[in-house]
Design a protein around this motif. Sequence first.
Motif, short mmCIF file in Angstrom:
data_model
loop_
_atom_site.label_atom_id
_atom_site.label_comp_id
_atom_site.label_asym_id
_atom_site.label_seq_id
_atom_site.Cartn_x
_atom_site.Cartn_y
_atom_site.Cartn_z
N LEU A 194 0.84 -1.21 0.00
CA LEU A 194 0.00 0.00 0.00
C LEU A 194 0.87 1.25 0.00
N MET A 195 1.95 1.20 0.75
CA MET A 195 2.85 2.35 0.81
C MET A 195 3.49 2.61 -0.54
N GLU A 196 3.89 1.53 -1.21
CA GLU A 196 4.57 1.67 -2.50
C GLU A 196 3.59 1.96 -3.63
N GLY A 197 2.34 1.52 -3.46
CA GLY A 197 1.39 1.62 -4.56
C GLY A 197 0.54 2.87 -4.58
N GLY A 198 0.75 3.78 -3.64
CA GLY A 198 -0.01 5.03 -3.65
C GLY A 198 -1.35 4.93 -2.96
N TYR A 199 -1.39 4.29 -1.79
CA TYR A 199 -2.62 4.21 -0.98
C TYR A 199 -2.36 4.83 0.39
#
Length: 237
Positions: A194-199
């Motif tokens: 989530l942190m890396e994917g833009g959430y």
Amino acid sequence: MTEDRGELPPGLALSWGVLPVQRRGPKPALSIDQIVATGVEFGDRDGFEAISLQRIAAHLGVTTNAMYRYVRSKEELIVLVNDKAVGLPPELPSGWRPAAIAWVNAQVKLYAERPWLLDVPIRGAPVTPNQLRWVEAMLTALAGTGLSQHDNLGCLVLLSGYVRSYAGLARQLGSSADAPVQAEQVGRFLVPRLMEGGYPTLTSVYLNQEYEDGLDDDLDFGLARILDGIDVLIAKR
């Protein structure tokens, strides 16, 4: 009491103690109460699918055909078993809002104890004695709000729908003994993605452990919002 049940929905007359017109023949070996109590026992032990004329007949030592002297169909049997299992509502506290909270919590407890009730098909508005006792109790609590009877019924339907939705979700989430451990594992897996994917918002929710507060808080939160909405409706009357 005996009379012709005519074209009433299955189980309605029997639930109110109106027996079919007696035909000539041997004295019945069973009673409706025995059959219904056995159905509830099967539901509590083995779930909704276990409630059948065949199984009850075998348990009571009669043929399946003999069961039709008492109930006309499985649908009629389920109506009777459901009403028996629902039972009577608790005595509600004074004040419509405390009464609504107690009414909802009592139904949530009932579904937790007898989750198979969620599998009983809904075939229209409640018409059997115990179901209508629950309706009567909540409508009586709402009677002092000044709302119309139509609006009171609408409030009741809203509360009832909320109970079933919550109870169904609670049953699904609680069906696995290792659900809490699995949820923790899923969280650990998701957070870096989530942190890396833009959430960013969902990341914050997971990191603050908001997903771990449990369903009890969700029940109270949702119910409070519903009751706040009814309060607004009452203020507008």
